[in-house]
Design a protein around this motif. Structure first.
Motif, short mmCIF file in Angstrom:
data_model
loop_
_atom_site.label_atom_id
_atom_site.label_comp_id
_atom_site.label_asym_id
_atom_site.label_seq_id
_atom_site.Cartn_x
_atom_site.Cartn_y
_atom_site.Cartn_z
N CYS A 217 12.15 3.99 -1.82
CA CYS A 217 10.99 3.16 -2.16
C CYS A 217 11.44 1.83 -2.75
O CYS A 217 10.78 0.80 -2.53
CB CYS A 217 10.09 3.91 -3.13
N MET B 157 2.44 1.77 -3.46
CA MET B 157 1.47 2.27 -4.43
C MET B 157 1.16 3.74 -4.17
O MET B 157 1.05 4.54 -5.12
CB MET B 157 0.18 1.44 -4.34
N THR B 158 1.05 4.08 -2.88
CA THR B 158 0.80 5.49 -2.53
C THR B 158 1.97 6.37 -2.98
O THR B 158 1.78 7.48 -3.53
CB THR B 158 0.60 5.63 -1.01
N PHE B 159 3.17 5.86 -2.79
CA PHE B 159 4.38 6.60 -3.21
C PHE B 159 4.37 6.84 -4.72
O PHE B 159 4.63 7.96 -5.20
CB PHE B 159 5.63 5.80 -2.79
N GLU C 237 2.52 12.47 -9.53
CA GLU C 237 1.94 13.81 -9.51
C GLU C 237 3.00 14.86 -9.19
O GLU C 237 2.96 15.99 -9.74
CB GLU C 237 0.81 13.85 -8.48
N THR D 35 0.83 -1.21 0.00
CA THR D 35 0.00 0.00 0.00
C THR D 35 0.86 1.25 0.00
O THR D 35 0.59 2.24 -0.72
CB THR D 35 -0.93 -0.01 1.22
N GLU D 36 1.89 1.25 0.82
CA GLU D 36 2.78 2.42 0.91
C GLU D 36 3.50 2.67 -0.42
O GLU D 36 3.64 3.82 -0.87
CB GLU D 36 3.79 2.20 2.03
N THR E 108 1.88 6.83 -6.82
CA THR E 108 0.83 7.78 -7.19
C THR E 108 1.23 9.21 -6.84
O THR E 108 1.07 10.15 -7.64
CB THR E 108 -0.47 7.43 -6.48
N LYS E 109 1.76 9.37 -5.63
CA LYS E 109 2.14 10.69 -5.15
C LYS E 109 3.24 11.29 -6.02
O LYS E 109 3.14 12.44 -6.46
CB LYS E 109 2.58 10.61 -3.69
N TYR E 110 4.29 10.51 -6.28
CA TYR E 110 5.45 11.10 -6.97
C TYR E 110 5.25 11.20 -8.48
O TYR E 110 5.95 11.96 -9.15
CB TYR E 110 6.72 10.33 -6.60
#
Length: 552
Positions: free
Chosen positions: A83, A46-48, A54, A43-44, A50-52
């Protein structure tokens, strides 16, 4: 004792089972914790991603300088590396889960890890690519800054020359030389300005340029907006002054050309009078010098105004020369106009002499023209006599006009005493030719009259012989018609033969007359063939018919 042993065995089995269950529960708890940790890592990550993803977009949209973008991308790469370590940990946990789980678990874990690995690698490649592009842009900005510095130094060194308006000489060629130099300067300036435009074009869509480069571009844009206009104005200044000098030179040339042509007209008659052209010379003299007002205006106003227009762009010495030149123009015009008035009076006197000669010459030519004619086409002897009468009348007329040719010769001699060599030769030749034409005309008319008179006599003889021969043939035909050809007796037959024999002898005796008629017709036919082919054919037909009648 036996029961006790069994009971102990059962207890032992029960203890082993409990221990196995507890061990299994502990293992399951560990696997559950491992799965929770794995899911948390996934999860972390995938969040990374998505965040980076953007963050990368924000870096490009944020209006940062290239150097700031490079620094931000360096920070992102560090985060990606962290990551990647997290992904390695997740991979270890995933492998443990896969080893303990089912085939479905193994496939799901492997697929999930592979997808995250690819996404993270794609993010890293995108970041590295953008960073590399910005590194290249930074290097290009540095190169452009060096280029602009060199261009600006050269342009500033030549800016004063571009903005200057040099003093010039009067000669258009010297201004043309300055124009060539200006064109070379403009070519060089424009080549440097083109380099500015090339830099300008190369960074048209650039963002995040260094402040120093922006300042250089601002300075370059200022020169780009002013120097072309200055070059154009300087070129116009030089071209305008070249044109003004050309106009001044053209006006001067008009004066000199007018004076030169005036001198050539004033020199006419120096070696004798050109009587053949004297009327034209007088008219041209009047027409030419009727422009006195306009040539005065040219010298006193137009040239002066043209000189005033070039005056501000001249050096001091050139201005003094220009003033002296204007004075020379005024004096030159005055001298030329005085000579023109004297020349016109002489021309008017010569015209009167020439007109008298030409009027007499026209009268003589008129006599010759009306006396020269061709014979009318002749179809009969009467027409021939008509032509003889016309020639006789023309001879009488030309003899009555002999006084005109005598007067012409007298006036021609007067002209040749004053004319130039070419006119003297021309007029003497003209008089010789006109006298020869007069004499040839008289001689020709007399010869034509004599020739036609002889032909008329010949024709009269031909017609007389023809009529005689035709009358004899008619008589013979009449006699032949009265011969009785019906046989009634021997004596009558003998008498008829004798009559026919006598008639044949008489016809044979006329053969010489036939030959004479045919001989005389030859000349008449030849003449008629020239002037009237149908008449000649008609006469020949009659002759042939007469001959056929005779032969019968």
């Amino acid at each position: 004792m036996g029961n006790t042993g069994e009971l102990q065995g059962i207890n032992q089995q029960q203890d082993d089972l409990i221990q196995a269950i507890e061990s299994q529960i502990a293992k399951l708890r560990q696997l559950l914790l491992l799965r929770e940790q794995f899911i948390a890592l996934i999860t972390e990550i995938m969040t990374f991603i998505t965040k980076y993803t953007e963050v990368v977009r924000d870096i490009e949209k944020g209006g940062h300088t290239v150097q700031e973008k490079i620094k931000k991308y360096d920070d992102v790469i560090v985060k990606i590396q962290e990551c990647e370590a997290m992904l390695a940990s997740a991979t270890d946990k995933g492998q443990q889960i896969a080893a303990e789980g089912s085939a479905v678990d193994r496939n799901n874990v492997t697929e999930q890890l592979q997808s995250l690995k690819q996404q993270l690698q794609a993010l890293r490649r995108a970041v590295e690519k953008q960073r590399e592009q910005h590194e290249m842009a930074a290097a290009e900005h540095k190169k452009l800054a060096v280029e602009l510095e060199a261009v600006l130094d050269w342009l500033h060194a030549n800016e004063a020359t571009v903005r200057s308006r040099p003093l010039l000489e009067r000669d258009p060629a010297s201004v043309q030389e300055q124009i060539h130099k200006h064109k070379a300067l403009a070519e060089n300036v424009n080549s440097y300005l083109d380099r500015v435009r090339a830099v300008q074009e190369s960074i048209r869509h650039e963002e995040g340029m260094p402040g120093s480069l922006m300042e250089q571009m601002s300075e370059a844009n200022s020169l780009l907006s002013t120097l072309p206009q200055e070059l154009e104005e300087r070129g116009k200044y030089l071209e305008t002054n070249r044109q003004l000098r050309l106009e001044y030179a053209a006006l001067k040339e008009n004066v000199y050309a007018w004076v030169k042509e005036a001198d050539s007209k004033l020199q006419c008659g120096k070696h004798g009078v050109d009587f053949e052209s004297v009327i034209r010379d007088l008219e041209q003299h009047k027409i030419f010098f009727s422009s006195e007002a306009s040539i005065r205006e040219l010298v006193s106003q137009q040239i002066q105004q043209a000189a005033d227009r070039i005056w501000p762009s001249l050096t001091g010495s050139e201005q003094e020369e220009l003033s002296r030149e204007q004075q020379q123009h005024t004096q030159l015009l005055k001298n030329t106009l005085n000579s023109a008035r004297s020349r016109q009076a002489q021309l008017e006197q010569n015209v009167e002499i020439w007109r008298d000669y030409c009027q007499t010459l026209d009268k003589v030519r008129s006599v010759l023209a009306r006396t020269q004619f061709s014979d009318e086409p002749v179809t009969s002897l009467a027409g021939l006599h008509f032509n003889i009468q016309k020639i006789t009348h023309a001879l009488n007329d030309i003899h009555n006009q002999q006084s005109e040719i005598d007067l012409l010769n007298e006036r021609g001699r007067e002209i040749t005493r004053q004319s130039d060599l070419a006119n003297r030769e021309y007029i003497e030749k003209q008089l010789t030719n006109i006298n020869q034409e007069w004499n040839d005309l008289v001689s020709g008319l007399e010869n034509r009259r004599d020739t036609l008179t002889k032909l008329a006599q010949h024709w009269e003889e031909f017609e007389s012989k023809w009529q005689s021969f035709e009358s004899l043939i008619s008589g013979n035909e009449e006699k032949a018609r009265h011969i009785d050809t019906v046989v009634r007796s021997k004596a009558q037959l003998k008498e008829a033969k004798q009559t026919i024999q006598e008639l044949l002898s008489e016809v044979e005796g006329q053969r010489s007359l036939q030959a004479e008629v045919l001989f005389l017709s030859g000349t008449v036919l030849t003449y008629l063939t020239v002037f009237s082919e149908p008449s000649a054919q008609m006469l020949k037909g009659k002759l042939d018919q007469l001959t056929d009648t005779y032969k019968k």
